[in-house]
Design an enzyme around this catalytic site. Sequence first.
Site, PDB file in Angstrom:
ATOM      1  N   GLU A  30       0.827  -1.214   0.000  1.00  0.00           N
ATOM      2  CA  GLU A  30       0.000   0.000   0.000  1.00  0.00           C
ATOM      3  C   GLU A  30       0.860   1.262   0.000  1.00  0.00           C
ATOM      4  OE1 GLU A  30      -2.213  -2.888   2.835  1.00  0.00           O
ATOM      5  OE2 GLU A  30      -0.202  -2.645   1.994  1.00  0.00           O
TER       6      GLU A  30
ATOM      7  N   LEU B  20      19.990 -28.452  -6.058  1.00  0.00           N
ATOM      8  CA  LEU B  20      18.775 -27.878  -5.459  1.00  0.00           C
ATOM      9  C   LEU B  20      18.765 -26.356  -5.516  1.00  0.00           C
ATOM     10  CD1 LEU B  20      18.163 -30.149  -2.321  1.00  0.00           C
ATOM     11  CD2 LEU B  20      17.227 -30.349  -4.625  1.00  0.00           C
TER      12      LEU B  20
END
Length: 354
Positions: free
Chosen positions: A57, A209
């Site tokens: 916001e 990974l």
Amino acid sequence: MQITEKDNNRYMLAAIQLGKKGLGKTSPNPAVGCVIAKHKKIVGAGFHKRFGAAHAEIGALNKAGSKARGASLYVNLEPCIHFGKTPPCVDAIIKSGIKKVFVGMHDPNPVNNGKGIKILRSAGIKVKVGVCNKWAKDLNAPFIKYITKNFPYVTLKMAQSLDGKIAARLGDSKWITCKDSRRLVHQIRQQVDAVMVGVGTVVKDNPLLTARSKDRQPVKIIVDSKLRTPLNSRIFSKKSPAKTIIAATNSAPKKRIKKLLKKNVEILPVRGKNGRVDLKALMKLLANKGLINILVEGGAELAASLLNEGLVDRVLFFVAPKIIGNKNKISQALAVKGLTVKKIASDFLFEGEL
């Protein structure tokens, strides 16, 4: 100029798309996007970029500036009222002169739940809650579970052939799926907090990974009750720079702990269950570390245990058009041509030629 429900949905979906940019970076905070519209034009937009940074916001209000006065604000999660890493968003919204606020969902956090909306309404701002509610909830499913249950959200990803094999007879599993599927998995890794595998996967596949991104890498978690992870595993190399956590039982050999600690690994002691890591206890510990969105990539034993314990929230099954049978290598698998997929009631029919 009349704003329609279609317009409201469009602006909210735009806010949700912005929020997705923060996935994997804001944990344990939610992913939030915000759009400010006036006269059917977007005059400000923002998203929560990382934990501790300005909320969505605030970013949108800063971009809108004076244009925010009399405008409508769209945000996928109820604006906050409390001081955390940043000041309350409701104060900034009220001060900006925003006329209407559209919210995707209530904040499940009891510190804020319903209170932000109440304050906005008390200030004379019209508030509508529940716009694109399903999509708003989907975006923050990990946050919702973490706040309401103090447990991580677990996604189980599996890759298999048409005949249900995840590896060839000799253990070879590279590569069952195509490059595009693997690219998608790397994108998913960028959006989660951690990638988890069992020690068997590390021993057999020796994976990195990593996510193919310079932006961020997920934490790596190895479930290894007795610390069998090889010291020369690629997961410890410079090519795999993210933090590595090895979850082990208290009965793990002390000598192995000392050797692994030299690899800058965190050894996470977890209570045992039938001689293995208690997965529920492990998940609780990971949630306490702020790791709330976890992708599990193997192997079959860990996947089965998680499913049996009821710890999986979502599944991603990649099915490749191959039949492995009893072949020794994935490269020897039979390719299925002209594959079609048909939905029959709750089933799927795969049909093709050899």
